[in-house]
Structure formats: C-alpha cells, structure tokens
Scaffold this active site. Structure first.
Site: not given
Ligand code: AMP
Length: 220
Positions: A15, A90, A129, A163, A174
């Site tokens: 994404k 989400r 990654r 990360r 996740r």
């Molecule tokens: P991402 O970079 O989108 O994979 O997000 C990394 C982390 O940020 C996720 O595993 C969540 O802990 C938090 N996060 C990102 N977007 C959201 C969201 N819309 N709602 C809740 N937590 C989020």
C-alpha cells in the site's frame, strides 16, 4: 478531475509503496496514518510513548486519535483536489467516521482499491522489509533492494532500518489484527462503494499500471 481513494489491503501488500508513486503520478497527497503516528511517536511526548508501545505490539492505536489526525489532515488545502488514504480506515467504526468526515468536508471517495496478497507472501515480504527513516521509502532485501546495500537511494548516506513493527512477533500480531478487524471492511465497502480489487502479487510496476488504469478508465 478529483481522485480520492483508499488504498486498502493487509500489512505488507504494498500500500505504502504504491500510494507514494500514485501520489506523484496524480499530484495528490499521500496520507499515511502509520507515517503520521510514527511522527507522533518520534515527538517523545507522553502520547508519543503510548503510541510507540501500541505500535510495538502490533495493535491498533485508539480510534479517536487516528480519526482526529485524519480529520485535520484532510482539511489542509492540498487535499482539495484529491488524496490517497493509506492505512485508514482499518476498522468498520473508522470507516463510519470517515464517511462523516467526508460528508462534513463535502468530499467524496472515488474508489477503494483493495490490494490482494496471500498471507504466505506477506510474511516473507514484511520480514525482509527495510525502511528509510528520513523519507519513509520502503525497500526489500530480496524483491526491491536499494542500489547500495543498506542505504536509501533518495537520501544521501541515510542508513535503512527495520521498522520495529516489522519484527516477526509483531508481524504475526499485525496480520491477526488485519484478519479480525480490518478484513471485514471489504464487505462494508463492497456494499457501499466501488471496491476495485487488484492482484498485489504481480510486480510493483504492473500493480501501479493496473491502479492507474482504474482511474484513467473512469476519466474516459
Ligand atoms: P502502517 O504503517 O499503516 O502499517 O501502520 C503501522 C501501525 O500504526 C499499525 O500497526 C498500528 O499500530 C498503527 N496504525 C496505523 N494506522 C492506524 C489506524 N487507522 N488505526 C489504528 N492504528 C493505526
């Protein structure tokens, strides 16, 4: 033409990578809640420390915080001609909140783009990654390595990192969170919007072209 869409899919589906390229292509902002939360975390404030703990466990941060961040971000002038949401919504309640935000701001989604990738593929992708801590560009040690091993192609001399939430136990959590809380959104959007599914296991360039074609077909 205004192009506003949600990039939807499991963690590791690509994404972020696609959203970055598409944002450049369509000249619209890429709004990643993960990146914005990592900024909150980097601030070192008490809220930042709380966010950091939650992200380290691979859980979702409280919806009110994410909804507030997105609501404020979408009000900025650069979103007037479109935007790409990456990582939000989400959960179904977040999708309901997004509907309200868009209604209040007189904005509309053009589509929800669903990147489909099997779980088997995701684990391999996430554990290899690497990310640039300065520009957030994502690499993969096997599938899309940087020109110079360990360093970002775009940021002179900046070393890539793994990360914290790409570590194995966090990756597993996740994916669990995705299956239980995020995947049900597919049905929600299938009933309300044009849900466009794209095969996310193709090479990134083909995925990119397939997504661009969705919107170019719309415009013609
Ligand atoms: P991402 O970079 O989108 O994979 O997000 C990394 C982390 O940020 C996720 O595993 C969540 O802990 C938090 N996060 C990102 N977007 C959201 C969201 N819309 N709602 C809740 N937590 C989020």
């Amino acid at each position: 033409m205004t192009i506003s869409f949600v990039m939807f899919g499991p963690p590791g589906a690509g994404k972020g990578t696609q959203a970055q390229k598409l944002a450049k292509h369509f000249s619209i902002p890429h709004i990643s809640t993960g990146d914005m939360l990592r900024q909150v975390k980097a601030s070192g404030s008490p809220l930042g420390q709380e966010v950091s703990e939650i992200m380290r466990r691979g859980e979702l941060v409280p919806a009110e915080l994410v909804i507030k961040i997105v609501n404020e971000r979408l009000q900025e002038a650069d979103c007037d001609h479109g935007f790409i949401l990456d990582g939000f919504p989400r959960t179904v309640p977040q999708a309901v909140a997004l509907n309200d935000i868009l209604l209040n701001q007189r904005k509309q989604l053009s589509a929800v783009v669903n990147l489909e990738v099997t779980e088997w593929e995701l684990v391999g992708r996430l554990s290899g990654r690497r990310t640039c801590p300065r520009c957030a560009r994502a690499y993969h040690v096997l599938f899309s390595p940087p020109k110079q091993e360990g360093y970002c192609d775009d940021c002179d001399g900046v070393a890539l990192i793994t990360r914290e939430d790409d570590r194995e136990e966090t990756v597993r959590e996740r994916l669990n969170v995705y299956r239980s809380q995020t995947e049900p959104l597919i049905h929600y959007y299938r009933d309300r919007y044009v849900l466009q599914s794209i095969d996310g296991e193709q090479d990134p360039e083909t995925v990119f072209k397939d997504i661009v074609a969705l919107f170019e077909a719309d415009a013609s």
